[in-house]
Design an enzyme around this catalytic site. Sequence first.
Site, short mmCIF file in Angstrom:
data_model
loop_
_atom_site.label_atom_id
_atom_site.label_comp_id
_atom_site.label_asym_id
_atom_site.label_seq_id
_atom_site.Cartn_x
_atom_site.Cartn_y
_atom_site.Cartn_z
N ALA A 70 56.68 14.81 39.91
CA ALA A 70 57.83 14.20 39.49
C ALA A 70 57.46 12.99 39.00
O ALA A 70 56.35 12.45 39.22
CB ALA A 70 58.70 13.87 40.65
N GLY A 113 56.05 17.60 42.72
CA GLY A 113 57.01 18.38 42.35
C GLY A 113 56.62 19.53 41.31
O GLY A 113 57.43 20.65 41.34
N GLU A 116 55.76 22.11 43.72
CA GLU A 116 57.14 22.83 44.37
C GLU A 116 57.62 23.73 43.42
O GLU A 116 58.39 24.72 43.98
CB GLU A 116 58.04 21.68 45.00
CG GLU A 116 57.21 20.90 46.19
CD GLU A 116 58.08 19.87 46.59
OE1 GLU A 116 58.74 19.79 47.73
OE2 GLU A 116 58.40 18.89 45.94
N GLU A 136 52.30 13.65 48.04
CA GLU A 136 53.34 12.61 48.43
C GLU A 136 53.19 11.82 49.28
O GLU A 136 53.80 10.71 49.35
CB GLU A 136 54.74 13.54 48.53
CG GLU A 136 55.37 14.37 47.56
CD GLU A 136 54.88 15.72 47.02
OE1 GLU A 136 55.50 16.51 46.23
OE2 GLU A 136 53.83 15.96 47.61
#
Length: 252
Positions: A70, A113, A116, A136
């Site tokens: 992200a 991200g 994911e 993370e």
Amino acid sequence: MNSGWGLPLNGTVRIEDGQDRVLVRLDRPHVRNAIDAAMVADLHEVCAELERRPRVMVITGGDGVFAAGADIRELRERRREDALAGINSGLFDRIARLPLPTIAAIDGPALGGGAELAYACDFRIATPRARFGNPEAGLGIMAAAGACWRLRELVGEPLAKEVLLAGRVLSAEEAQTVRLVNELVAEDELLPAADRLAARIGRNAPLALRLTKLALAAPPGAHPRFDDVAQAVLFETEDKYERMTAFLERRR
């Protein structure tokens, strides 16, 4: 996004539209395809179109990177209300619930991200340059967009804990060994391999695919009743009758 599949409003992805499949290319190369709010919005538009007209989706990156996570600049400024809104988790859940199967074609890092996003897809095809990890916790947050439960379901709890708690990054070969990756191919074979898989999927009955995806996602308590009802629906379709008739006539 307009109905003619023009570029999404924010221009963070590129789309190649086909009759039975759609190729979605993440397109923020200057930040290694980091997933920001604009990309989230564009991918929601893609999902909306695929919900209206179901097709197989292939999602990929470019230039040796799938998605490096992200967007940290955005994440640093997000607060409690943003987390509770489920910005990324809502998108990845929507991708996982798309009517027809989804394929992540991964060349290079799929981290944070980006990992994911790959976990949310039904299939993952990768090159030897692919890497999977969730760093993370090292940034003071958690992998809250599906990794804490999807990764555990995909590879088992012990390995998921290594990735999520100890920062282990899986190589492409390791990911294939634990079946996180369905197929490992050379870089120039990545999209052809995804196309071959999409073609195999596309030979099946669309409604049978949709109901099978729903059955796979149903909680344990829903079985076998859900399966019985879904099969009852399929037994009444013209597609079932025509396909079985064709099978019997070929056999004769």
